[in-house]
Enzyme design. Structure first.
Site, mmCIF file in Angstrom:
data_model
loop_
_atom_site.group_PDB
_atom_site.id
_atom_site.type_symbol
_atom_site.label_atom_id
_atom_site.label_comp_id
_atom_site.label_asym_id
_atom_site.label_seq_id
_atom_site.Cartn_x
_atom_site.Cartn_y
_atom_site.Cartn_z
ATOM 1 N N ASP A 212 4.717 -5.172 8.139
ATOM 2 C CA ASP A 212 4.981 -5.885 6.897
ATOM 3 C C ASP A 212 6.385 -6.440 6.644
ATOM 4 O OD1 ASP A 212 3.556 -7.116 5.042
ATOM 5 O OD2 ASP A 212 3.206 -5.396 3.746
ATOM 6 N N ASP B 74 17.121 -29.731 42.615
ATOM 7 C CA ASP B 74 16.766 -30.644 41.521
ATOM 8 C C ASP B 74 18.028 -30.864 40.666
ATOM 9 O OD1 ASP B 74 15.267 -31.937 39.397
ATOM 10 O OD2 ASP B 74 15.482 -30.029 38.315
ATOM 11 N N LEU C 89 -8.199 -6.633 -0.520
ATOM 12 C CA LEU C 89 -9.154 -5.602 -0.112
ATOM 13 C C LEU C 89 -10.130 -5.258 -1.219
ATOM 14 C CD1 LEU C 89 -6.723 -3.288 1.871
ATOM 15 C CD2 LEU C 89 -8.209 -5.078 2.752
ATOM 16 N N ARG D 13 6.763 2.510 3.581
ATOM 17 C CA ARG D 13 6.454 3.827 3.015
ATOM 18 C C ARG D 13 5.665 4.661 4.010
ATOM 19 N NH1 ARG D 13 6.658 4.404 -2.607
ATOM 20 N NH2 ARG D 13 6.057 6.541 -2.168
HETATM 21 C C1 GDG Z 1 -1.207 -6.184 0.271
HETATM 22 C C2 GDG Z 1 -1.495 -7.689 0.245
HETATM 23 C C3 GDG Z 1 -3.545 -7.268 1.587
HETATM 24 C C4 GDG Z 1 -6.083 -0.737 -6.864
HETATM 25 N N1 GDG Z 1 -6.063 -0.146 -8.063
HETATM 26 C C5 GDG Z 1 -6.306 1.158 -7.877
HETATM 27 C C6 GDG Z 1 -6.489 1.369 -6.525
HETATM 28 N N2 GDG Z 1 -6.341 0.180 -5.920
HETATM 29 C C7 GDG Z 1 -6.453 -0.055 -4.482
HETATM 30 C C8 GDG Z 1 -7.621 -0.937 -4.139
HETATM 31 C C9 GDG Z 1 -7.183 -1.566 -2.839
HETATM 32 C C10 GDG Z 1 -5.664 -1.607 -2.960
HETATM 33 O O1 GDG Z 1 -5.309 -0.765 -4.022
HETATM 34 C C11 GDG Z 1 -5.162 -3.027 -3.281
HETATM 35 O O2 GDG Z 1 -5.204 -3.764 -2.118
HETATM 36 P P1 GDG Z 1 -5.167 -5.359 -2.065
HETATM 37 O O3 GDG Z 1 -5.467 -5.813 -0.703
HETATM 38 O O4 GDG Z 1 -6.148 -5.899 -3.052
HETATM 39 O O5 GDG Z 1 -3.710 -5.820 -2.577
HETATM 40 P P2 GDG Z 1 -2.131 -5.468 -2.312
HETATM 41 O O6 GDG Z 1 -1.765 -4.166 -2.888
HETATM 42 O O7 GDG Z 1 -1.404 -6.630 -2.903
HETATM 43 O O8 GDG Z 1 -1.890 -5.411 -0.720
HETATM 44 C C12 GDG Z 1 -2.991 -7.924 0.336
HETATM 45 C C13 GDG Z 1 -3.117 -5.817 1.687
HETATM 46 O O9 GDG Z 1 -1.713 -5.699 1.560
HETATM 47 C C14 GDG Z 1 -3.538 -5.209 3.018
HETATM 48 O O10 GDG Z 1 -3.038 -5.880 4.120
HETATM 49 O O11 GDG Z 1 -4.958 -7.322 1.526
HETATM 50 O O12 GDG Z 1 -3.245 -9.309 0.367
HETATM 51 O O13 GDG Z 1 -0.978 -8.295 -0.925
HETATM 52 O O14 GDG Z 1 -7.517 -0.751 -1.755
HETATM 53 O O15 GDG Z 1 -8.775 -0.119 -4.039
HETATM 54 N N3 GDG Z 1 -6.775 2.578 -6.033
HETATM 55 C C15 GDG Z 1 -6.872 3.621 -6.892
HETATM 56 N N4 GDG Z 1 -6.678 3.448 -8.216
HETATM 57 C C16 GDG Z 1 -6.389 2.269 -8.747
HETATM 58 O O16 GDG Z 1 -6.203 2.172 -9.953
HETATM 59 N N5 GDG Z 1 -7.174 4.820 -6.422
#
Ligand code: GDG
Length: 732
Positions: free
Chosen positions: A142, A505, A383, A10
């Site tokens: 990714d 060789d 994260l 994306r």
């Molecule tokens: C993949 C990998 C890896 C969540 N709900 C809301 C919201 N969020 C934001 C959080 C955070 C992000 O979304 C989620 O990030 P994660 O890392 O926890 O998980 P994935 O989406 O599965 O991401 C993961 C990542 O890639 C990076 O490499 O860490 O393991 O699976 O930033 O804050 N943000 C808003 N509203 C929400 O309701 N604004």
């Protein structure tokens, strides 16, 4: 000026179609933030999908999207509804996502999905190839684009390509089940640098590369054709200041409606506590486990009833994939059951939100929660765990974090739990709720310090730094390609010379490697070629090998060229006489052989070759990882035994050989050099034992390595086919 091209599924933009009107907003996600500095820096471009399919846009709208995207220094790959179904919801999210997160039972190996995945990766490649030029740097992101590095490298070898995987890389035992495993690995190896969140993922990837592709891996460098691919871990961070500063700011401002509701609970009793979890609604995030563990906690520690509340924000995700629909149903049911079981007039244990929230509300949730309970069953990084820590402005609060999240590797001061162990989770939750403030702060302080230092910007910077450094990796091979230009010079020198030496060789050079060394006998073409070379009286042709005298007598005994066998023990002269170049003893063998035999017993696929003056342990057919461990063990054992016996341990190509120290191909070659006055020298070999010759020969000699390993030779050729082509030109 060279460009940097970032590619992700994306674009870092949110483009929406609202009643036929297009709206565009910059994305606020972690990746967009982290790469901001890379993307804003001078000449850069971001390529990805806009989020709207071809079918959703009319011609005019398509043009408008193009314009909007261009203004943001991006270019969009155009995808159809069908691509979205098969490439994105299909292969990416029903095959790769579950497999890489160890959900084998959810993994669908559908050929149609795979075909679409290849097509869409090609669409991305075509778009990149419209822009990319020699010298540019490319960073691919990714699991949706695993084939892209190769598609770019094949067409544009003079670019530097990085790849980063945001999800876990599974262990070999999982990955080996994947039907298109070789193709996928080759796709990734188009990159010059491959990055993962943790060392474990890196290790799993290297293990697959070694076992499936049987490539040579040296620490974290893979020798791949004529390149070295570097693999490393770069744990992704967050925009620390953004979260920290927002938390401070929001505390000073008027409260949001959500904050007021949260305060109502917190103020309901002096020991009221809030526990928070935030995730995408995904089966990897351990949502049902968490609810069950919380239920178990309330049963085991009933004194917490009416005091604690679990606030669970689950953001809708991939809701047209059946497993996600089922997860949603299961979660609704579980929340209903627990709330039904424990609720009182004034208290519901779980507040469950199935939606996404604006950023400000997210901060309210983070800052109001005493404990964050992040319990994925498998997660690349996570994260949310880091964001919770960043918002704790008073350094209070406790993070309970699953060991299965990549983040756990850097967040040792959190309370680490196994998401399947409810007993442990319940006890840890109790401990967290009762943790003295001093302990909370001392843990938080360390966590914050690390997150503040290694931010998402730093992560991007470090990756780019390593990626640029790979430009010098090629130079590790050091040798120059024996290309047309060098060959021209070489053949001209050859023609003018009168007394020429050819040191050749055998295995891996004149003949290809065979799994069974006994099968590697010379073919008719080779005999012919060597005869032609030998027929010129100005040429002195010598085949020099670690093989034994008996084998060479059988193969070349009647030929007129010279033979040096056993690494330099024997020389067969042109008049068919064998003379010993070294006087050797072999009584040491009876002591060493039993030791080697114990290694054969313990390492399936290995065998001992007994030569007159040396012993060789071959491990070509063994499991490469076990063999690697054994070579270290065997080297340690043998080195301690051989040091007093004038013996040395030689590490060849998938073979370890023990022989007298005073014998090597270098010594044998220098004897030839002293006895003759050559004015042209050509010396070629592929393995470690040939390095002795390369070192011994004078500067003027054409020393040539077969393959891409580190070498003292001046030139290299790719493989045995090229060796023959080069030799043929000497007899034309
Ligand atoms: C993949 C990998 C890896 C969540 N709900 C809301 C919201 N969020 C934001 C959080 C955070 C992000 O979304 C989620 O990030 P994660 O890392 O926890 O998980 P994935 O989406 O599965 O991401 C993961 C990542 O890639 C990076 O490499 O860490 O393991 O699976 O930033 O804050 N943000 C808003 N509203 C929400 O309701 N604004």
């Amino acid at each position: 000026m060279n460009k940097t091209i970032i590619i992700s599924n994306r674009l870092p933009l949110q483009i929406k179609l609202d009643h036929d009107k297009l709206q565009v907003e910059p994305s606020v996600g972690g990746l967009a933030t982290g790469l901001k500095s890379v993307h804003n820096d001078g000449n850069s471009l971001w390529i990805g999908w806009s989020g709207l399919t071809e079918e959703e846009l009319n011609e005019e709208q398509s043009k408008e999207v193009k314009k909007m995207v261009k203004e943001a220094k991006c270019d969009a790959v155009s995808l159809t509804q069908n691509d979205l179904e098969n490439f994105y919801y299909g292969f990416s999210n029903r095959t790769l996502w579950p497999l890489f997160h160890y959900f084998m039972e959810f993994t669908e190996f559908e050929n149609d999905y795979w075909e679409s995945y290849k097509e869409v990766n090609q669409k991305f490649a075509d778009k990149v190839l419209e822009h990319v030029e020699d010298g540019d740097t490319v960073w691919v992101h990714d699991y949706q684009l695993l084939l892209l590095p190769k598609l770019i490298k094949d067409k544009k070898p003079n670019t530097t390509i990085g790849f980063f995987l945001h999800i876990p890389y599974p262990s070999y035992e999982i990955f080996r089940t994947f039907p298109w495993r070789e193709e996928l690995l080759h796709g990734m190896l188009g990159a010059d640098l491959i990055g993962f969140h943790t060392y474990d993922y890196e290790r799993h990837f290297l293990s697959s590369v070694k076992r499936i592709l049987r490539l040579d891996v040296n620490f974290n460098e893979i020798t791949y054709h004529d390149r070295i691919v570097k693999v490393d871990s770069f744990p992704m961070g967050i925009d620390y200041d953004k979260f920290h500063d927002s938390a401070i700011k929001q505390k000073a401002e008027e409260k949001s409606e959500l904050q007021k509701r949260l305060d109502d609970h917190i103020n309901s009793s002096p020991d009221a506590r809030m526990i928070l979890s935030i995730d995408r609604m995904d089966y990897t995030k351990g949502i049902p486990n968490r609810i069950r563990a919380f239920e178990y906690f309330l049963k085991k520690y009933p004194q917490y009833k009416e005091k604690v509340r679990l606030i669970m924000l689950a953001v809708p995700s991939r809701s047209n994939v059946p497993q996600y629909q089922k997860l949603k149903r299961d979660t609704d049911e579980l929340v209903g059951r627990v709330n039904g079981e424990f609720s009182t007039v004034s208290w519901t244990p779980i507040w469950y939100f199935y939606r996404s929230m604006p950023f400000e509300n997210l901060i309210d949730l983070y800052t109001s929660s005493h404990v964050a309970m992040i319990t994925p069953v498998r997660d690349g990084m996570n994260l949310v765990a880091k964001e919770y820590v960043a918002t704790r402005t008073e350094q209070d609060g406790v993070l309970i974090l699953s060991e299965m999240a990549g983040a756990s590797k850097e967040m040792n001061e959190s309370m680490l739990i196994n998401p399947n162990n409810f007993e442990q989770i319940a006890d840890t939750l109790k401990y967290a709720l009762e943790m003295p403030i001093e302990e909370q702060q001392s843990r938080m302080k360390i966590l914050q310090k690390r997150l503040k230092r290694y931010t998402v910007e730093k992560w991007a910077e470090e990756f780019m730094k390593s990626l640029h450094a790979t430009k010098h990796l090629g130079a590790v091979i050091a040798a120059e390609r024996l290309d047309e230009k060098v060959q021209e010079r070489m053949y001209a020198g050859f023609k003018q010379s009168e007394n020429r030496l050819f040191l050749l060789d055998y295995d891996g050079t004149l003949a290809g490697f065979k799994d069974n060394p006994k099968e590697a006998s010379p073919d008719q073409q080779l005999y012919k070629l060597l005869d032609q070379l030998q027929s010129n009286p100005k040429n002195d042709v010598v085949i020099i090998s670690g093989r034994d005298r008996e084998t060479f007598t059988e193969w070349f005994g009647d030929e007129d060229y010279k033979l040096i066998t056993d690494h330099g023990v024997w020389l067969k002269t042109k008049d068919h006489q064998w003379e010993a170049l070294e006087r050797l003893k072999n009584d040491w063998m009876e002591n060493i052989k039993p030791i080697l035999e114990t290694f054969v017993d313990r390492t399936p696929g290995t065998f001992i070759e007994e030569k007159k003056y040396s012993l060789a342990w071959h491990y070509r057919k063994a499991d490469p990882e076990l063999a690697q461990i054994r070579t270290i063990e065997i080297d340690t054992v043998l080195t301690s035994l051989t040091s007093n016996n004038d013996l040395s341990v030689l590490k060849g190509n998938k073979v370890i050989e023990i022989k007298s120290s005073s014998v090597n191909k270098g010594r044998a070659s220098s004897r030839l050099l002293t006895a003759n006055n050559y004015d042209f020298m050509f010396c070629i070999g592929d393995d470690w034992t040939d390095e002795y010759m390369f070192e011994e020969l004078p500067e003027t000699a054409y020393t040539v390595k077969v393959g891409f390993k580190k070498t003292a030779a001046k030139y290299y050729v790719k493989n045995t086919d090229e060796v023959r082509t080069v030799l043929k030109k000497f007899v034309e």
